[in-house]
Motif scaffolding. Structure first.
Motif, PDB file in Angstrom:
ATOM      1  N   ARG A  55       0.820  -1.225   0.000  1.00 47.77           N
ATOM      2  CA  ARG A  55       0.000   0.000   0.000  1.00 47.77           C
ATOM      3  C   ARG A  55       0.849   1.269   0.000  1.00 47.77           C
ATOM      4  O   ARG A  55       0.326   2.363  -0.236  1.00 47.77           O
ATOM      5  N   ASP A  56       2.133   1.145   0.270  1.00 47.34           N
ATOM      6  CA  ASP A  56       3.007   2.323   0.357  1.00 47.34           C
ATOM      7  C   ASP A  56       3.216   2.931  -1.032  1.00 47.34           C
ATOM      8  O   ASP A  56       3.244   2.225  -2.040  1.00 47.34           O
ATOM      9  N   ALA A  57       3.378   4.238  -1.074  1.00 46.03           N
ATOM     10  CA  ALA A  57       3.577   4.933  -2.359  1.00 46.03           C
ATOM     11  C   ALA A  57       5.033   4.912  -2.807  1.00 46.03           C
ATOM     12  O   ALA A  57       5.359   5.430  -3.877  1.00 46.03           O
ATOM     13  N   ASN A  58       5.913   4.303  -2.013  1.00 48.33           N
ATOM     14  CA  ASN A  58       7.343   4.298  -2.326  1.00 48.33           C
ATOM     15  C   ASN A  58       7.815   2.891  -2.684  1.00 48.33           C
ATOM     16  O   ASN A  58       7.185   1.902  -2.298  1.00 48.33           O
ATOM     17  N   PRO A  59       8.962   2.787  -3.358  1.00 47.08           N
ATOM     18  CA  PRO A  59       9.523   1.454  -3.619  1.00 47.08           C
ATOM     19  C   PRO A  59      10.042   0.833  -2.320  1.00 47.08           C
ATOM     20  O   PRO A  59      10.742   1.489  -1.557  1.00 47.08           O
ATOM     21  N   VAL A  60       9.681  -0.434  -2.094  1.00 43.44           N
ATOM     22  CA  VAL A  60      10.061  -1.122  -0.854  1.00 43.44           C
ATOM     23  C   VAL A  60      10.813  -2.404  -1.206  1.00 43.44           C
ATOM     24  O   VAL A  60      10.317  -3.232  -1.975  1.00 43.44           O
ATOM     25  N   LEU A  61      12.007  -2.552  -0.647  1.00 43.05           N
ATOM     26  CA  LEU A  61      12.759  -3.807  -0.736  1.00 43.05           C
ATOM     27  C   LEU A  61      12.340  -4.650   0.458  1.00 43.05           C
ATOM     28  O   LEU A  61      12.457  -4.196   1.598  1.00 43.05           O
ATOM     29  N   PHE A  62      11.871  -5.856   0.192  1.00 45.47           N
ATOM     30  CA  PHE A  62      11.301  -6.686   1.256  1.00 45.47           C
ATOM     31  C   PHE A  62      12.096  -7.980   1.311  1.00 45.47           C
ATOM     32  O   PHE A  62      11.986  -8.823   0.418  1.00 45.47           O
ATOM     33  N   PHE A  63      12.919  -8.111   2.356  1.00 44.35           N
ATOM     34  CA  PHE A  63      13.816  -9.262   2.474  1.00 44.35           C
ATOM     35  C   PHE A  63      13.194 -10.350   3.331  1.00 44.35           C
ATOM     36  O   PHE A  63      12.671 -10.078   4.415  1.00 44.35           O
ATOM     37  N   LEU A  64      13.277 -11.566   2.834  1.00 40.53           N
ATOM     38  CA  LEU A  64      12.744 -12.733   3.542  1.00 40.53           C
ATOM     39  C   LEU A  64      13.925 -13.582   3.990  1.00 40.53           C
ATOM     40  O   LEU A  64      14.732 -14.021   3.167  1.00 40.53           O
ATOM     41  N   ASP A  65      14.005 -13.801   5.296  1.00 46.73           N
ATOM     42  CA  ASP A  65      15.127 -14.565   5.845  1.00 46.73           C
ATOM     43  C   ASP A  65      14.891 -16.055   5.578  1.00 46.73           C
ATOM     44  O   ASP A  65      13.913 -16.634   6.054  1.00 46.73           O
ATOM     45  N   ILE A  66      15.793 -16.654   4.815  1.00 47.10           N
ATOM     46  CA  ILE A  66      15.639 -18.063   4.425  1.00 47.10           C
ATOM     47  C   ILE A  66      15.457 -18.956   5.652  1.00 47.10           C
ATOM     48  O   ILE A  66      14.639 -19.875   5.649  1.00 47.10           O
TER      49      ILE A  66
END
Lengths: 318, 325
Positions: free
Chosen positions: B157-168
């Motif tokens: 929903r954010d208006a900005n680019p988001v890097l979303f890291f998933l911890d393996i």
């Protein structure tokens, strides 16, 4: 000058671009920031942009002045942007290198060579998924240098396989910054690469504005009718250097002279003169009108204030 | 409350947001193949397989985001993001600013990273700080399934680019997730999964659990540790760190990523500046080494700061004479 016609309008459009960029060169001599001009490539901008309409979107690059002016940009706001003034299209944050004007449909201008190619399929995907104006297409302008980037192939491949409404326009101006393109690619490489991706490809004399316009209009009609992308390679020449100032000591004078003899503006004027549709007085009147517009634009830009340092971090986040 | 893994929580958030907003698009190498159910529910236009070409996946997302769509791109493993870096850093992160605010880039880039599968340094590289350093981007790395779901919903929903890291190492770990459909967690808010008085342990991703294990162990020494889970690395919840430090006076920052110019260094700088009046001991960092992740499960585990190391560090700090009179 009573007669008006698309051909005369294209001549005037090219004269405006030339006058604008010569003004930027003069400003640079007086200490303004340098720019990447498109002197010699005016027929590419005018011929293609006049084949588009208001529904369409354009992505361009660091050599964008012609595309913006052909789209109807106000030269005053363009000069203001180059000079870093608040009335520039980007509020004085872009300088000359990444000027976008969303209100004109000129979006996401990128000065990373190939950056415009990486984003164009996404703009075209949104168009295809109903987010743009109905029937609109996207045109992306890039050069022979960008064609050497890997993302050139990634963008063509995706556009073909997703059938995106996207016109690729390669202004092959023979120079990749300070390297002649024939040092980095074979002569017919660009169109051959494009053909390998399986989309309609046309190679046209990019210094003949009527030929450019005709080919662009055909390809745009095909995209609107069939949905998939098309490719237009325009053979042209960067008459001035890469970035002002540039003494072009690295350029073969014979090559430069040969291309100057094919100057797109002179060719269009001669064509109209030969057809009896333009005389010396008519041409002088066009030049005077363009000069007056640029003079007024310069005055507007120079009167516009600089943004204050307190605005430095504005527009980083939405 | 339901129980699900972090991976399932991510898929739940995606489904919920795609159902809620028709502009959300999910694309990447194999997403349609792996999620045929989502193709069936949301259509092949919105759930798209892409060529195995991260630069154009990301570039396409950037162009689409500026044109009215909300793409979520799965770039698979975080090191592959370096192929996508131009589009994310130079285009999504900068063209809003350089255009004077003419464009927004509401997009999410997903990437897996961290020890757990022994896949080696070209599939496991905790490079999140590279993106924290880039202006215009937000960076998230959740530690629990509930947070993954709530933060991903906020990121979409954010208006900005988001890097979303998933911890393996957390992907297949189950955890409780609230049943409420609108469980959205604002970006930029840290969590305090354990309160304490004597020392603050700041972390994110799977080392939050390491800190909680250490805190439990330290109880036997009579040391009461507080654990702060950053959850979002940018914007960083500086107030939460300072609040905790004001209470405890001691700080250990724990991260699996290598140390130089990392998130832990930033937290240490915060403590050395605005947090200085609270400090009763030097700030300590426990980080992974300046080495690529080995393709060897046992060696890979050695990259992750252990609860034992955290406990030793805390005992040393608590034994330090107070700095301030």
């Amino acid at each position: 000058m009573a007669e008006t016609s698309p051909e005369l309008a294209r001549l005037e459009g090219m004269l405006l671009i030339r006058a604008y960029e010569e003004q930027l060169v003069a400003l640079h001599r007086d200490g303004a920031p340098g720019t990447c001009t498109s002197v010699g490539q005016e027929a590419c901008a005018v011929g293609v942009v006049q084949a588009l309409d208001g529904r369409d979107r354009i992505l361009t690059n660091h050599r964008s002045g012609g595309h913006l002016l052909a789209r109807g940009a106000d030269p005053g706001r363009l000069i203001a942007e180059v000079l870093g003034r608040v009335d520039g299209y980007c509020g004085g944050r872009s300088g000359s290198l990444h000027i976008s004007a969303a209100e004109l449909g000129v979006v996401l201008t990128s000065t990373i060579v190939g950056g415009e190619l990486s984003m164009a399929p996404g703009v075209a995907l949104a168009q295809k998924m109903g987010r743009g104006e109905p029937g609109g297409i996207v045109a992306v302008f890039f050069g022979d240098g960008a064609a050497c980037e890997g993302v050139f192939h990634e963008a063509l491949n995706l556009a073909v396989h997703w059938r995106l409404p996207l016109l690729f326009v390669c202004e092959n101006n023979q120079w990749q910054a300070y390297v002649h393109r024939l040092e980095t690619m074979s002569d017919r490489a660009i169109s051959a690469w494009a053909e390998g991706h399986g989309l309609p490809v046309r190679v046209v004399d990019g210094n003949d504005v009527e030929a450019v316009h005709g080919a662009a209009a055909d390809l745009v009609a095909g995209i609107r009718a069939q949905g998939g992308p098309a490719f237009l390679e325009l053979s042209t020449y960067r008459q001035r250097g890469h970035f002002e100032p540039d003494d072009q000591a690295y350029v073969d004078p014979a090559e430069c002279q040969a291309w100057l003899a094919r100057d797109p503006i002179r060719r269009q004027a001669e064509r109209l003169r030969a057809a009896g549709r333009l005389d010396a007085a008519g041409l002088a009147a066009l030049e005077a009108r363009v000069a007056a517009r640029i003079a007024a634009a310069l005055a507007f830009a120079q009167a516009s204030p600089m943004p204050g340092p307190d605005t430095l971090d504005r527009h980083v986040y939405a | 409350m339901s129980t699900m893994t972090l991976e399932q929580a991510v898929q739940l958030a995606l489904r919920e947001e795609m159902g809620r907003d028709a502009s959300v698009l999910y694309m990447g190498e194999g997403v349609a193949t792996k999620h045929a159910d989502m193709v069936a529910d949301f259509g092949a236009d919105r759930v798209r397989n892409t060529p195995l070409a991260e630069a154009i996946i990301a570039g396409t997302a950037v162009g689409a985001a500026a044109s009215g769509l909300r793409p979520v791109i799965d770039l698979l493993f975080a090191p592959f993001m370096t192929y996508a870096m131009d589009a994310l850093v130079n285009s999504a992160g900068k063209l809003r600013y350089l255009s004077g605010g003419q464009f927004s880039f509401p997009l999410v880039a997903l990437g897996m990273t961290g020890a757990g599968w022994g896949v080696g340094g070209q599939h496991n590289h905790n490079l999140e700080a590279m993106f924290v350093h880039a202006p215009g981007l937000k960076v998230v790395m959740p530690a629990t399934p509930a947070d993954a779901r709530g933060l991903l919903k906020a990121a979409i929903r954010d208006a900005n680019p988001v890097l979303f890291f998933l911890d393996i190492g957390l992907l297949h770990q189950p955890g409780p997730v609230p049943d409420a459909v609108d469980q959205v967690l604002p970006l930029g808010e840290a969590a305090v999964p354990r309160s304490g008085r004597d020392v603050t342990l700041v972390s994110y991703g799977k080392t939050v659990a390491v800190c909680l294990e250490a805190a439990a162990g330290l109880q036997a020494d009579g040391i009461d540790a507080e654990v702060v889970d950053l959850r979002t690395l940018k914007p960083l919840d500086e107030a939460a760190v300072l609040r905790s430090l004001a209470k405890t006076g001691r700080l250990v920052v724990v991260q699996e990523a290598s140390g130089l110019c990392g998130v832990a260094a930033e937290i240490a700088a915060l403590a050395a500046g605005r947090g200085f009046p609270f400090l009763q001991a030097p700030v300590a960092r426990l980080t992974g080494p300046d080495a690529p992740a080995p393709g060897n499960w046992a060696l890979e585990q050695a990259m992750v700061p252990s609860a034992q190391r955290v406990m030793e560090q805390v005992r040393a700090l608590v034994g330090t004479p107070a700095l301030a009179a």
